[in-house]
Design an enzyme around this catalytic site. Structure first.
Site, PDB file in Angstrom:
ATOM      1  N   CYS A   1       0.823  -1.204   0.000  1.00  0.00           N
ATOM      2  CA  CYS A   1       0.000   0.000   0.000  1.00  0.00           C
ATOM      3  C   CYS A   1       0.862   1.260   0.000  1.00  0.00           C
ATOM      4  CB  CYS A   1      -0.945   0.001   1.196  1.00  0.00           C
ATOM      5  SG  CYS A   1      -0.118  -0.010   2.807  1.00  0.00           S
TER       6      CYS A   1
ATOM      7  N   HIS B   1      -2.371   1.570   7.292  1.00  0.00           N
ATOM      8  CA  HIS B   1      -2.718   1.466   5.871  1.00  0.00           C
ATOM      9  C   HIS B   1      -2.698   2.857   5.246  1.00  0.00           C
ATOM     10  CE1 HIS B   1      -4.448  -0.201   2.249  1.00  0.00           C
ATOM     11  NE2 HIS B   1      -5.389   0.712   2.269  1.00  0.00           N
TER      12      HIS B   1
END
Length: 618
Positions: free
Chosen positions: A58, A433
């Site tokens: 990510c 994230h």
């Protein structure tokens, strides 16, 4: 024929099944983020390309998606890639033996920099992400990861990494490749001019060739090889626009005792690292003020004060000198130190040994950092790390408000920036994230920022209505003779003169009194006034016009009320507020893509991590 209806129904059912099969197989039925298939706008225009996340990627996906909407970066990549492809390959594969500092050169690394390995890899992946797919599409960033691993000779770990560190590495590599290619082209121009003394094998120049009898044949001229292009002078070399993420800062230090300011040294940067204040709420301006504020430093050794201390020490030694020879030597040293003090205090005098720097006086100085070269793309990293020696590092959860339009600089060097991208981080300091917010931005070749400017060649001004223009005079070939032609022209001029003198009472008297303000009434009267040709042809016919030649005057039609005519002439669609493309954003989390607005982006105050601003064009 009892089977005919059954046959028709069979054919109809077969055609329906065939149509359903065509729609099922050829029309993509994968909708993006739950968008309705029966939406008013086509779902084909709502899709962008996502990036798969096979193993904690990510941080890579967020960096790549944030770079897509930066138009200046795309133009830079296109220019650099095609400049290398169209130029001579030998320019970027030739390597000098020594660098500017006289050190040995790593041939493999320098060739990789000059050829722009990461530049080509980044352009390739951004071109894929800039596609407008007609269905939900995701690609892999593995190709770009392979380019980075080959360029640096290292393997990127699949553990949780920092997106800011990756962007810093990629941006610095792009800057190094740009400067290496620029120096390679400069060395090539110097070789062509012969400045370095190297031998350049080239055919004779065009001015040394003289035409002969056989060269007068066109076929012989066409078959003759073209003459080499002469090297460009310094004045004709193209102006380098530079790396768009690169800017320059300089730190000025001023001694608070003697007010001496040393020459500042410019420092290049590709990203501004700002600390988020450790409090509940803060603003981006507070972060800038804390970074560029004046800082006072103690125990600083000033060069000017050191020379002044040296003069005082020498004068004290001269008082203890006994012979005239010793006094003359000390006086010559004082003279040299004084000259250095007056000319350049940073350059110590020659043949004079100054006192030990440990005995130099310590001063208090003021240090101020300012931007001297504004980058086209301003990348801001908001550091949320809180380091505590007793415990582990923690994340700063302060809410930080940031603007969509960011002005930077003083009054004389003001630069305005516009927010085009943002990276957010959700989670703790050690895990979490990354997500990307990317503006739907129309790039320069297709954008038309001056479409409403009527001074341009291709403007959006409406085509004039030919019905409101004065009618042309009647052609003379229909008149019986010259005398009647002169009478007709005289009558037309007389009727035009009378129409211009008449105030148009018949038109104004037929309209009812308006209830609008006086300014609106003036506009209505001006827009609803009939054209001069209509007055001339219907209301003021010339008495001496030949009725057998000119058409008879038509009966005037009753005009509608002024308010109705004014309302009909207005384009009410321009008063409706439309959602512009600049207010359209995409929230990207790897493969999941969702549309959002500017307010949603500005509301991410708790998770904002990196901001991407682009300088607005004047």
């Amino acid at each position: 024929m009892p089977d005919k209806p059954l046959t028709v129904l069979t054919y109809a059912a077969s055609a329906s099944l065939a149509a359903v099969a065509l729609v099922y197989f050829f029309n993509p039925n994968q909708l993006i983020d739950g968008d309705s298939f029966t939406s008013s706008t086509s779902h084909r225009k709502k899709g962008i390309v996502g990036l798969v996340n096979p193993a904690n990627d990510c941080f890579i996906n967020s960096v790549l998606q944030s770079l897509v909407s930066l138009s200046d970066l795309r133009l830079f990549l296109i220019r650099e890639v095609y400049r290398r492809e169209l130029g001579d390959a030998a320019i970027y594969t030739s390597v000098p033996e020594k660098d500017a500092q006289g050190k040995d050169v790593n041939t493999t690394e320098l060739v990789s920099l000059q050829c722009g390995e990461v530049t080509q890899g980044l352009k390739s992946i951004l071109d894929q992400l800039n596609e407008r797919p007609i269905y939900k599409k995701s690609i892999s960033a593995q190709s770009f990861i392979g380019v980075l691993e080959h360029a640096f000779g290292l393997r990127i770990s699949r553990a949780q990494q920092d997106a800011q560190e990756l962007l810093q590495i990629v941006a610095e590599r792009l800057s190094e490749e740009y400067h290496a290619a620029k120096q390679a082209r400069q060395r090539h121009r110097e070789r062509l001019r012969g400045d370095t003394g190297e031998r350049v094998d080239s055919p004779p120049q065009s001015d040394e060739w003289k035409p002969e009898a056989q060269d007068l044949d066109p076929s012989a001229v066409a078959s003759k090889p073209p003459a080499p292009i002469a090297a460009a002078d310094e004045s004709t070399v193209e102006l380098e626009e530079g790396f768009p993420l690169e800017g320059q800062t300089e730190a000025r230090v001023e001694c608070q005792h003697c007010h001496f300011v040393p020459k500042p040294t410019p420092t290049n940067f590709v990203m501004l690292n700002l600390m988020v204040p450790q409090k509940g709420t803060a603003t981006l301006n507070e972060c800038f003020d804390a970074h560029f504020k004046t800082e006072y430093i103690d125990d600083y050794k000033c060069d000017r004060c050191r020379l002044g201390h040296a003069i005082e020490t020498l004068e004290e030694e001269m008082t203890f000198a006994k012979s005239d020879e010793q006094k003359g030597i000390i006086q010559s040293k004082i003279k040299r130190v004084q000259e250095a003090l007056d000319v350049d205090p940073e350059k110590p005098p020659e043949r004079v040994q100054l006192p030990d720097i440990q005995h130099a006086p310590k001063r208090k100085v003021a240090r101020h950092v300012q931007v001297i070269k504004f980058p086209k793309i301003l990348v801001i990293h908001l550091s949320r790390s809180m380091f505590d020696p007793g415990t582990c590092s923690q994340k700063n959860w302060a809410k930080l408000s940031f603007p969509e339009k960011l002005p930077i600089g003083g009054i004389l060097n003001r630069r305005n920036y516009k927010l085009l991208g943002m990276v957010t981080h959700r989670g703790t300091h050690n895990s979490g994230h990354y997500e990307t917010f990317r503006r739907q931005h129309l790039h320069s070749p297709k954008s038309r920022p001056h479409v409403k400017d009527s001074s341009r060649t291709h403007s959006a001004s409406a085509t004039p209505n030919l019905a409101n223009q004065p009618s042309p005079p009647t052609s003379g070939k229909f008149l019986p003779n010259a005398n009647s032609r002169e009478e007709s022209s005289t009558s037309v001029e007389r009727s035009s003169f009378s129409a211009n003198e008449s105030p148009g009472a018949s038109t104004n008297s037929s309209s009812p009194p308006s209830t609008r303000p006086s300014s609106s009434a003036a506009v209505v009267g001006k827009e609803c006034q009939p054209p001069p040709s209509a007055k001339r042809s219907s209301h003021n016919p010339a008495p001496d016009q030949p009725t057998s030649i000119l058409s008879p005057p038509a009966e005037p039609k009753p005009s509608p009320p002024a308010f109705a005519r004014y309302s009909a002439s207005l384009n009410l669609t321009r008063f409706r507020r439309k959602k512009t493309s600049s207010d359209r954003w995409w929230r990207i989390s790897d493969e999941r893509i969702k549309e959002c607005s500017t307010l949603d982006v500005l509301d991410m105050q708790k998770d904002v991590y990196m901001l991407f601003y682009e300088m607005e064009k004047d």
